[in-house]
Write a protein that holds these residues in place. Sequence first.
Motif, PDB file in Angstrom:
ATOM      1  N   PRO A 126      40.766  -0.311 -13.009  1.00 27.64           N
ATOM      2  CA  PRO A 126      40.700  -1.442 -12.151  1.00 27.64           C
ATOM      3  C   PRO A 126      40.501  -2.707 -12.826  1.00 27.64           C
ATOM      4  O   PRO A 126      41.286  -3.707 -12.443  1.00 27.64           O
ATOM      5  N   VAL A 127      39.663  -2.714 -13.975  1.00 30.86           N
ATOM      6  CA  VAL A 127      39.728  -3.789 -14.657  1.00 30.86           C
ATOM      7  C   VAL A 127      41.051  -4.224 -15.301  1.00 30.86           C
ATOM      8  O   VAL A 127      41.438  -5.406 -15.501  1.00 30.86           O
ATOM      9  N   THR A 128      41.650  -3.202 -15.741  1.00 30.49           N
ATOM     10  CA  THR A 128      43.263  -3.357 -16.132  1.00 30.49           C
ATOM     11  C   THR A 128      44.128  -4.288 -15.188  1.00 30.49           C
ATOM     12  O   THR A 128      44.664  -5.154 -15.499  1.00 30.49           O
ATOM     13  N   GLY A 129      44.045  -3.780 -14.051  1.00 31.49           N
ATOM     14  CA  GLY A 129      44.668  -4.593 -12.785  1.00 31.49           C
ATOM     15  C   GLY A 129      44.196  -5.825 -12.828  1.00 31.49           C
ATOM     16  O   GLY A 129      45.169  -6.749 -12.609  1.00 31.49           O
ATOM     17  N   LEU A 130      43.039  -6.313 -12.696  1.00 31.82           N
ATOM     18  CA  LEU A 130      42.619  -7.557 -12.804  1.00 31.82           C
ATOM     19  C   LEU A 130      43.163  -8.456 -14.091  1.00 31.82           C
ATOM     20  O   LEU A 130      43.429  -9.560 -13.824  1.00 31.82           O
ATOM     21  N   ILE A 131      42.966  -8.037 -15.283  1.00 29.16           N
ATOM     22  CA  ILE A 131      43.794  -8.611 -16.313  1.00 29.16           C
ATOM     23  C   ILE A 131      45.091  -8.659 -16.196  1.00 29.16           C
ATOM     24  O   ILE A 131      45.498  -9.825 -16.651  1.00 29.16           O
ATOM     25  N   ALA A 132      45.606  -7.866 -15.638  1.00 23.34           N
ATOM     26  CA  ALA A 132      47.349  -7.923 -15.594  1.00 23.34           C
ATOM     27  C   ALA A 132      47.447  -9.061 -14.523  1.00 23.34           C
ATOM     28  O   ALA A 132      48.578  -9.857 -14.802  1.00 23.34           O
ATOM     29  N   GLN A 133      46.641  -9.216 -13.594  1.00 20.86           N
ATOM     30  CA  GLN A 133      46.894 -10.269 -12.584  1.00 20.86           C
ATOM     31  C   GLN A 133      46.476 -11.616 -13.124  1.00 20.86           C
ATOM     32  O   GLN A 133      47.355 -12.758 -13.009  1.00 20.86           O
ATOM     33  N   LEU A 134      45.431 -11.742 -14.237  1.00 21.76           N
ATOM     34  CA  LEU A 134      45.187 -13.082 -14.777  1.00 21.76           C
ATOM     35  C   LEU A 134      46.384 -13.409 -15.815  1.00 21.76           C
ATOM     36  O   LEU A 134      46.844 -14.395 -15.720  1.00 21.76           O
ATOM     37  N   ILE A 135      46.933 -12.561 -16.531  1.00 21.03           N
ATOM     38  CA  ILE A 135      48.182 -12.599 -17.330  1.00 21.03           C
ATOM     39  C   ILE A 135      49.222 -13.127 -16.537  1.00 21.03           C
ATOM     40  O   ILE A 135      50.056 -13.967 -17.047  1.00 21.03           O
ATOM     41  N   ALA A 136      49.567 -12.432 -15.298  1.00 18.24           N
ATOM     42  CA  ALA A 136      50.579 -12.859 -14.722  1.00 18.24           C
ATOM     43  C   ALA A 136      50.464 -14.240 -14.024  1.00 18.24           C
ATOM     44  O   ALA A 136      51.406 -14.779 -14.015  1.00 18.24           O
ATOM     45  N   SER A 137      49.312 -14.716 -13.899  1.00 18.10           N
ATOM     46  CA  SER A 137      49.094 -16.000 -13.241  1.00 18.10           C
ATOM     47  C   SER A 137      49.383 -16.968 -14.341  1.00 18.10           C
ATOM     48  O   SER A 137      49.861 -18.084 -14.187  1.00 18.10           O
ATOM     49  N   ALA A 138      48.990 -16.666 -15.614  1.00 20.12           N
ATOM     50  CA  ALA A 138      49.178 -17.586 -16.780  1.00 20.12           C
ATOM     51  C   ALA A 138      50.778 -17.874 -16.861  1.00 20.12           C
ATOM     52  O   ALA A 138      51.162 -18.926 -16.979  1.00 20.12           O
ATOM     53  N   ARG A 139      51.557 -16.624 -16.569  1.00 20.40           N
ATOM     54  CA  ARG A 139      53.048 -16.816 -16.645  1.00 20.40           C
ATOM     55  C   ARG A 139      53.385 -17.686 -15.528  1.00 20.40           C
ATOM     56  O   ARG A 139      54.197 -18.559 -15.534  1.00 20.40           O
ATOM     57  N   ALA A 140      52.768 -17.499 -14.323  1.00 23.35           N
ATOM     58  CA  ALA A 140      53.478 -17.973 -13.206  1.00 23.35           C
ATOM     59  C   ALA A 140      53.207 -19.571 -13.227  1.00 23.35           C
ATOM     60  O   ALA A 140      53.715 -20.453 -12.615  1.00 23.35           O
ATOM     61  N   GLN A 141      51.936 -19.891 -13.991  1.00 28.10           N
ATOM     62  CA  GLN A 141      51.680 -21.291 -14.102  1.00 28.10           C
ATOM     63  C   GLN A 141      52.279 -21.786 -15.227  1.00 28.10           C
ATOM     64  O   GLN A 141      52.272 -23.170 -15.618  1.00 28.10           O
ATOM     65  N   GLY A 142      53.445 -21.335 -15.924  1.00 32.58           N
ATOM     66  CA  GLY A 142      54.317 -21.853 -16.961  1.00 32.58           C
ATOM     67  C   GLY A 142      53.867 -21.718 -18.316  1.00 32.58           C
ATOM     68  O   GLY A 142      54.267 -22.484 -19.167  1.00 32.58           O
ATOM     69  N   TYR A 143      52.956 -20.650 -18.298  1.00 30.64           N
ATOM     70  CA  TYR A 143      52.390 -20.658 -20.000  1.00 30.64           C
ATOM     71  C   TYR A 143      52.854 -19.557 -20.601  1.00 30.64           C
ATOM     72  O   TYR A 143      52.281 -19.044 -21.646  1.00 30.64           O
ATOM     73  N   GLY A 144      54.022 -19.011 -20.135  1.00 27.44           N
ATOM     74  CA  GLY A 144      54.682 -17.876 -20.807  1.00 27.44           C
ATOM     75  C   GLY A 144      54.997 -17.749 -22.247  1.00 27.44           C
ATOM     76  O   GLY A 144      55.022 -16.701 -23.140  1.00 27.44           O
ATOM     77  N   SER A 145      55.405 -18.999 -22.712  1.00 24.82           N
ATOM     78  CA  SER A 145      55.579 -19.089 -24.207  1.00 24.82           C
ATOM     79  C   SER A 145      54.446 -19.591 -25.109  1.00 24.82           C
ATOM     80  O   SER A 145      54.500 -19.442 -26.147  1.00 24.82           O
TER      81      SER A 145
END
Length: 290
Positions: free
Chosen positions: A254-273
């Motif tokens: 479950p915690v991995t799922g949450l972290i994955a969503q936070l990182i996905a959010s970082a990407r979605a907000q344009g911070y991928g690079s």
Amino acid sequence: MSRIGFIGLGIMGTPMAAHLVAAGHDVTGFDLNADARAKLTEAGGTAATDVAGAAQAAEVVITMLPNHPQVEDVVLGTVLDVVAEGTLLIDMSTIRPETSLAVAEAAKAKGVRVLDAPVSGGEAGAKQATLSIMVGGDEADFTAARPIFDALGKTVVHVGPHGAGQVVKAANQLMVGGIYALVAEAIVLLEASGVDAKAGLDVLAGGLAANRILDLKRETMIAREFQPGFRIDLHHKDMGIALAAARQVDVALPVTGLIAQLIASARAQGYGSLDHSALLKVIENFAGRA
Ligand code: NAD
């Protein structure tokens, strides 16, 4: 000393190839990027004009590529067709375990030996040759590759059969993502409370919460310097690998799922690079502290 073909001369591959040259190996490398090829030449290696040119005369081929499509393209598309029987192929990229297994299977059919050997330690670990290297494959191939690993890292462990190195790396990445998120939350709490974040993290780095990310990244995080390093895009890829590996063996993380969503959010907000320490920006946005 070995004739090494090194394919993928990015943030990690460039310093790693340079260490192999310094250790006395004859390194011929290739990267799609001309600047990366030039850096290998500056370090004393030879730049090939394509993947085949880097691999065909090599006793050992090392790949350090972004993700499984590039490994499939380079290894299944070219390397296995041009190398001699008995060549040792070491894939040091972080990819899904099933691709490592598929590569091992295809290589076996051609008499090529394979190890999956992803690394941890980041750009600093690559530059200082202090990487942790987690290796999957046959024991005899691991022993043969040991001098190469020793030129690149400090903690080198044979963790099991083909694909096991990638599973260990997935476990590493879920922990690293989680620690970044918590360091970010600590910074947000300290700053919002008017407490000096540097002083706060300095003392935490000496206590039970001590960790490598605090050691290496607390100053740049407090200064909001997010030059990569390890890009959010790559960590997003790695969280997908971790969740897929969990599903494969029917466990819930479950915690991995949450972290994955936070990182996905970082990407979605344009911070991928940006560097993965830019997870701080996501946590700040959540906290209304952007
Ligand atoms: P990067 O993007 O800097 O480097 C990858 C390189 O591969 C690039 O230079 C790219 O031009 C090259 N490339 C892509 N396709 C190619 C092809 N078909 N032929 C030849 N070259 C090709 O990435 P990186 O940060 O060096 O990471 C490489 C791998 O190591 C990734 O799997 C990553 O997850 C893993 N890793 C990275 C770090 C880190 O801190 N950067 C740490 C541990 C593991």
